[in-house]
Write an enzyme that holds these catalytic residues in place. Structure first.
Site, PDB file in Angstrom:
ATOM      1  N   HIS A   1       5.178  -1.330   4.071  1.00  0.00           N
ATOM      2  CA  HIS A   1       5.772  -2.254   3.110  1.00  0.00           C
ATOM      3  C   HIS A   1       5.985  -1.520   1.796  1.00  0.00           C
ATOM      4  CE1 HIS A   1       1.508  -2.244   2.162  1.00  0.00           C
ATOM      5  NE2 HIS A   1       1.828  -2.651   0.941  1.00  0.00           N
TER       6      HIS A   1
ATOM      7  N   ARG B   1     -14.065   0.913   5.378  1.00  0.00           N
ATOM      8  CA  ARG B   1     -13.237   1.644   4.414  1.00  0.00           C
ATOM      9  C   ARG B   1     -13.094   0.799   3.157  1.00  0.00           C
ATOM     10  NH1 ARG B   1      -7.774   1.295   2.863  1.00  0.00           N
ATOM     11  NH2 ARG B   1      -6.574   3.233   2.731  1.00  0.00           N
TER      12      ARG B   1
END
Length: 732
Positions: A583, A665
């Protein structure tokens, strides 16, 4: 009593329990005269609120069917009456009499012809509408702007999916949910519902189908896909169908411009009815009709869920058609289509060159080859309408925003041409971001912060992107990781209302804003050191980003989010999806065309993005940049403690995240803006909250961000009057 009878009647139209449903939302009573869509919709919402799911389905479906039937009736009546000789408007008015014949003779030369034809056309439309729609015709189905907007946003499907779910009709629930989601891609509740439907064993993949999108979009996308695979012969029928259906959709839209809704729109905008005499009223309504007709091409070229149209929609289709036809040897048709392109852009060098090439390949002259008749009619009609509108702008004070870039300059009055040039030159920042200063301008800032430039834009194979290391020490990374862990254990999540990631069912997502961190710190749930460091680090990133990319123009933080993604054990085998799809941060990326529309639902005010990583003890999760096609990877960056990846937020930097397949993460995601009105207010509130003296023991801290009600325990509320759906924040 009347409403109860309507419910009972519609219940009889539903199939019995256990019987197969028709595909999609098929008409309940074919051939029946439509009812008032606004009344049906209102009754459907009442039934929905009362938990009467079967009546709600029947009423909402009938509202959709009736609205579509009214539109078809108007289009058919318009075409039929335009073809009747007695109701045809005169194509040319008689010549104006000589000056000595007097004003009465001049008026009498054209008035009877025009007004008589208008009366006959009105009679024809009235009688046709009464035959098709019952007494009162189309005027009986006049609805307000709020309801028009609700149908445009496909809100009935939002309620239908919930009602179907309660009735255990999961395939139809998924279809209705998908239909709503296509037009509202940032609707948070529907995003969660869609993820749930995909995990349900009783829902088939083919259930996720769009029940509303016009067919020309499917033909258009299929044609582009085949062209991309160099299969011009297979693409041609799809491209031709897309063009024909696009023109048909324009005609359908134009038919609606003559309906009562446009008249009501004008009255709503002005606050009163028309002012002035007969000719002022005629001119005012005619201007409204012309303005609506001119908007139809843009409406046709706008995909569901988008706010802006595909640029040059019709000319671009003609270009692809003539190129594909030349590839398969249909040179005559290629000439017709390239001549049609030249109707829009007579000076287009590429089209002229292609025309010369096709004529040379044909050999002998072909005088019979002309532009397509449908395109020629469209262009001539559109230019005639533009000429009238610009006359009204110049002489009657009307307003008109021309949607087409191909309008000849000669049609635009000189005074308006100058204003258009001034508007285009007013805000150069909207078009071109400032060039980065030479290295010596920002090098001192990096040295002062102890930061090193690891990779610049050239090394990252792009523009306006950089990797900087050393923004955090290992101890600081540890403090922020502990902050994220403590907040997650306390159940503080911001932005999403579920444990699963909104982008993939194979990961969990946790998010923490600066204000939520400050509130938790004040409550003693998390350490104040971590909340304070979160503020300091975000300002550190903003300073470096401004120094590197925008030294001559201040950048403001627009949003700061500490986010963690965790791989769900047992769900990583043969995983094929991404942790975050490709995106761009300030525009809606269309990989098929490489276009990126800077329009809602994108955060159009974002100018630069930053990702500050906190750890690397996980598998997968690398950031990558791509070409605008979202397929060709141009660079990849491995996260590590204290590493900042900064880049401009536009189409030049499409990016995504590979799947996190093991571990957790964490990163600090930041967005910056040149627009001070979009600066992050929560950042200032968090700073003030952390600076406030501690409360005496026993005092309660007022909650500014109460936990949302779980979606599984509540009904979907009706959207606010402005129709603004919750927007999804895009974090990496």
């Amino acid at each position: 009593m009347l409403r109860l009878l309507r419910w009972l009647l519609l219940l009889l139209l539903l199939p019995p329990p256990g019987s197969p449903e028709p595909p999609g939302l098929a008409p309940l009573s074919p051939g029946a005269a439509p009812q008032a869509p606004d009344l049906l919709y209102a009754d459907g919402l009442r039934a929905y609120s009362a938990g009467a799911w079967a009546p709600a389905v029947a009423l909402l479906r009938e509202a959709l069917r009736s609205r579509a039937a009214v539109g078809r009736a108007r289009l058919d009546c318009r075409a039929r009456c335009a073809a009747e000789p007695g109701a045809a408007l005169p194509a040319l008015l008689p010549a104006v009499p000589a000056p000595d014949s007097g004003p009465a003779a001049a008026r009498g030369a054209w008035e009877p012809l025009l007004l008589r034809a208008a009366l006959r056309r009105a009679e024809c439309l009235t009688q046709c509408g009464a035959r098709r729609l019952g007494p009162g015709g189309a005027a009986r189905f006049r609805v307000g702007s709020a309801l028009r907007d609700a149908f445009r946003r496909r809100e009935p499907y939002n309620y239908l999916q919930r009602a179907y779910y309660q009735l255990k009709k999961l395939d139809l629930a998924a279809a209705a949910a998908h239909t709503f989601f296509v037009a509202n891609p940032t609707h948070l509740q529907m995003r969660e519902d869609m993820a749930k439907y995909r995990r349900m064993s009783g829902v088939r993949p083919q259930s996720f189908r769009d029940l509303e999108t016009p067919p020309y979009w499917a033909a258009y996308d299929t044609g582009l896909e085949l062209l991309g695979r160099q299969e011009a012969g297979l693409a041609l029928p799809w491209l031709e169908e897309a063009l024909q259906e696009s023109l048909a959709q324009v005609e359908s839209c134009r038919a609606g411009c003559e309906g009562p809704e446009e008249q009501q729109r004008e009255e709503e905008e002005e606050g009163t009815g028309r002012q002035g005499g007969l000719y002022e009223a005629i001119a005012g309504h005619w201007i409204q009709v012309l303005q609506c007709r001119q908007r139809c091409v843009g409406d046709t070229a706008t995909r569901p869920g988008r706010s802006f149209p595909v640029p040059d929609f019709l000319p671009s289709q003609l270009r692809r058609l003539h190129e594909a036809q030349s590839q398969v040897g249909n040179l005559s048709q290629a000439v017709e289509n390239v001549l049609s392109v030249l109707l829009f852009y007579p000076e287009d060098e590429a089209a002229r060159k292609a025309l010369d090439q096709y004529r040379a390949q044909l050999g002998e002259p072909r005088p019979g080859l002309r532009p397509r008749e449908d395109i020629q009619r469209f262009v001539l009609r559109s230019l005639g309408e533009k000429r009238q509108l610009y006359y009204a702008v110049e002489h009657l004070g009307a307003s008109f925003k021309d949607p087409d870039p191909w309008t000849p300059a000669a049609f635009i009055p000189e005074a308006l041409r100058e204003k258009l040039r001034e508007d285009q030159e007013k805000r150069p920042w909207d078009h071109e971001p400032p060039e980065p200063k030479p290295l010596t301008h920002w090098k001192d800032v990096l040295l002062m912060e102890g930061v090193t430039l690891t990779q610049d834009a050239r090394q990252l194979n792009g523009s306006e992107r950089a990797v900087l290391d050393g923004l955090l020490t290992p101890a600081e990374c540890g403090v922020l990781l502990q902050l994220a862990k403590d907040a997650a254990e306390a159940g503080a999540r911001s932005g999403y209302r579920g444990r699963r990631s909104p982008h993939t069912p194979h990961e969990r997502f946790e998010g923490l804003t600066v204000l939520k961190a400050a509130q938790l710190a004040r409550a003693g749930t998390v350490g104040s050191q971590g909340a304070q460091l979160l503020l300091e680090v975000s300002e550190r990133v903003r300073t470096l980003t401004q120094a590197y990319f925008s030294p001559d123009r201040p950048l403001h933080l627009s949003f700061t989010h500490l986010v963690c993604r965790s791989a769900i054990e047992g769900e990583q085998a043969q995983r094929m999806d991404l942790s975050h799809p490709v995106h761009a941060d300030n525009c809606v990326l269309d990989p098929d065309t490489g276009e990126c529309w800077r329009e809602p639902p994108a955060y159009t005010y974002r100018d630069y993005s930053g990702l500050l990583y906190l750890n690397d003890d996980f598998q997968g999760g690398d950031l990558f940049f791509t070409e605008p096609n979202a397929l060709t990877v141009t660079a990849q960056v491995r996260p590590r403690c204290g590493r900042l990846v900064a880049f401009s937020s536009g189409v030049e930097n499409p990016h995504g995240v590979w799947a996190v397949t093991r571990g957790r993460r964490c990163a600090l995601a930041l967005w910056h803006t040149w627009a001070p009105e979009h600066r992050e207010q929560e950042w200032t509130e968090a700073k003030e909250l952390l600076q406030e003296p501690e409360k005496e023991e026993g005092e309660e801290m007022p909650g500014r961000d109460p936990a949302p009600e779980p979606p599984s325990r509540r009904l979907q509320r009706v959207q606010d009057k402005a129709g603004k759906a919750p927007r999804v924040r895009e974090e990496l």
